[in-house]
Design a protein around this motif. Structure first.
Motif, mmCIF file in Angstrom:
data_model
loop_
_atom_site.group_PDB
_atom_site.id
_atom_site.type_symbol
_atom_site.label_atom_id
_atom_site.label_comp_id
_atom_site.label_asym_id
_atom_site.label_seq_id
_atom_site.Cartn_x
_atom_site.Cartn_y
_atom_site.Cartn_z
ATOM 1 N N UNK A 105 0.809 -1.219 0.000
ATOM 2 C CA UNK A 105 0.000 0.000 0.000
ATOM 3 C C UNK A 105 0.843 1.269 0.000
ATOM 4 N N UNK A 106 0.337 2.267 -0.725
ATOM 5 C CA UNK A 106 0.985 3.579 -0.691
ATOM 6 C C UNK A 106 0.906 4.113 0.738
ATOM 7 N N UNK A 107 1.717 5.087 1.020
ATOM 8 C CA UNK A 107 1.726 5.674 2.364
ATOM 9 C C UNK A 107 0.340 6.202 2.732
ATOM 10 N N UNK A 108 -0.336 6.839 1.778
ATOM 11 C CA UNK A 108 -1.666 7.391 2.046
ATOM 12 C C UNK A 108 -2.697 6.321 2.364
ATOM 13 N N UNK A 109 -2.714 5.245 1.587
ATOM 14 C CA UNK A 109 -3.643 4.138 1.835
ATOM 15 C C UNK A 109 -3.314 3.489 3.177
ATOM 16 N N UNK A 110 -2.044 3.268 3.438
ATOM 17 C CA UNK A 110 -1.602 2.653 4.690
ATOM 18 C C UNK A 110 -2.035 3.485 5.902
ATOM 19 N N UNK A 111 -1.793 4.784 5.852
ATOM 20 C CA UNK A 111 -2.173 5.663 6.967
ATOM 21 C C UNK A 111 -3.686 5.699 7.147
ATOM 22 N N UNK A 112 -4.407 5.759 6.045
ATOM 23 C CA UNK A 112 -5.865 5.795 6.124
ATOM 24 C C UNK A 112 -6.400 4.531 6.799
ATOM 25 N N UNK A 113 -5.922 3.373 6.372
ATOM 26 C CA UNK A 113 -6.405 2.112 6.944
ATOM 27 C C UNK A 113 -6.000 1.962 8.404
ATOM 28 N N UNK A 114 -4.813 2.438 8.771
ATOM 29 C CA UNK A 114 -4.400 2.397 10.175
ATOM 30 C C UNK A 114 -5.359 3.204 11.037
ATOM 31 N N UNK A 115 -5.703 4.392 10.569
ATOM 32 C CA UNK A 115 -6.531 5.306 11.369
ATOM 33 C C UNK A 115 -8.012 4.946 11.384
ATOM 34 N N UNK A 116 -8.521 4.338 10.327
ATOM 35 C CA UNK A 116 -9.970 4.139 10.217
ATOM 36 C C UNK A 116 -10.385 2.671 10.138
ATOM 37 N N UNK A 117 -9.475 1.752 10.434
ATOM 38 C CA UNK A 117 -9.766 0.317 10.325
ATOM 39 C C UNK A 117 -11.051 -0.069 11.040
ATOM 40 N N UNK A 118 -11.235 0.402 12.249
ATOM 41 C CA UNK A 118 -12.402 -0.007 13.059
ATOM 42 C C UNK A 118 -13.678 0.688 12.597
ATOM 43 N N UNK A 119 -13.582 1.790 11.892
ATOM 44 C CA UNK A 119 -14.772 2.508 11.436
ATOM 45 C C UNK A 119 -15.268 2.025 10.077
ATOM 46 N N UNK A 120 -14.446 1.322 9.350
ATOM 47 C CA UNK A 120 -14.832 0.886 8.008
ATOM 48 C C UNK A 120 -15.647 -0.405 8.056
#
Length: 160
Positions: free
Chosen positions: A145-160
């Motif tokens: 994953x790109x840095x942006x995708x990686x950071x997004x998934x780290x931060x919002x994993x439980x909300x998705x």
């Protein structure tokens, strides 16, 4: 193109071309260029007020205005894109083969497939993104994953 779950495939642009026009396939195009741009009919950037700014669905194709970035995407932008992709896969997975593709098949498309498996199929039963990512990389070693995708998934994993 690689099957990561029954009838769910991940790949790149070349794989998309192979499925074009086949009634056996439903396709999530997780790339702004060229897919979303060609489907909606624009070049450059589309105004945010456009009705198909985030996504465009036509027949068995879902075109996403999704790009890889070095910074984390806003949740208000990404959540509707992710939800529409997961819903689309769920709509077609029983009756079609489903391909999720991005340009190279390394970041956006495997991220969406991993989310589908974790959040809709419970095929990846991990509490954290880092655990799910590790498990998914065993299924799909090209996941980078790109840095942006990686950071997004780290931060919002439980909300998705």
């Amino acid at each position: 193109m690689k099957e990561v779950h029954q009838s769910l495939f991940v790949g790149g642009e070349r794989d998309c071309i192979e499925t074009k026009g086949s009634e056996k396939w439903a396709v999530v195009h997780a790339c702004k260029h060229p897919c979303h741009q060609n489907a909606v009919g624009y070049s450059g950037n589309l105004p945010q007020s456009h009705p198909n700014y985030l996504m465009y669905r036509k027949d068995r194709d879902l075109y996403l205005n999704m790009v890889d970035m070095d910074r984390k995407q806003d949740h208000e932008y990404m959540e509707p894109i992710v939800s529409s992709a997961l819903d689309f896969v769920e709509d077609y997975i029983g009756s079609n083969k489903v391909l999720i593709h991005c340009n190279k098949g390394e970041s956006r498309s495997p991220a969406l497939a991993m989310l589908y498996l974790a959040k809709r199929e419970n095929a990846i039963e991990k509490d954290t993104y880092s655990e799910a990512k590790q498990d998914f990389q065993e299924l799909y070693p090209r996941f980078n994953p790109s840095r942006g995708i990686d950071l997004y998934l780290q931060d919002y994993w439980h909300q998705l």
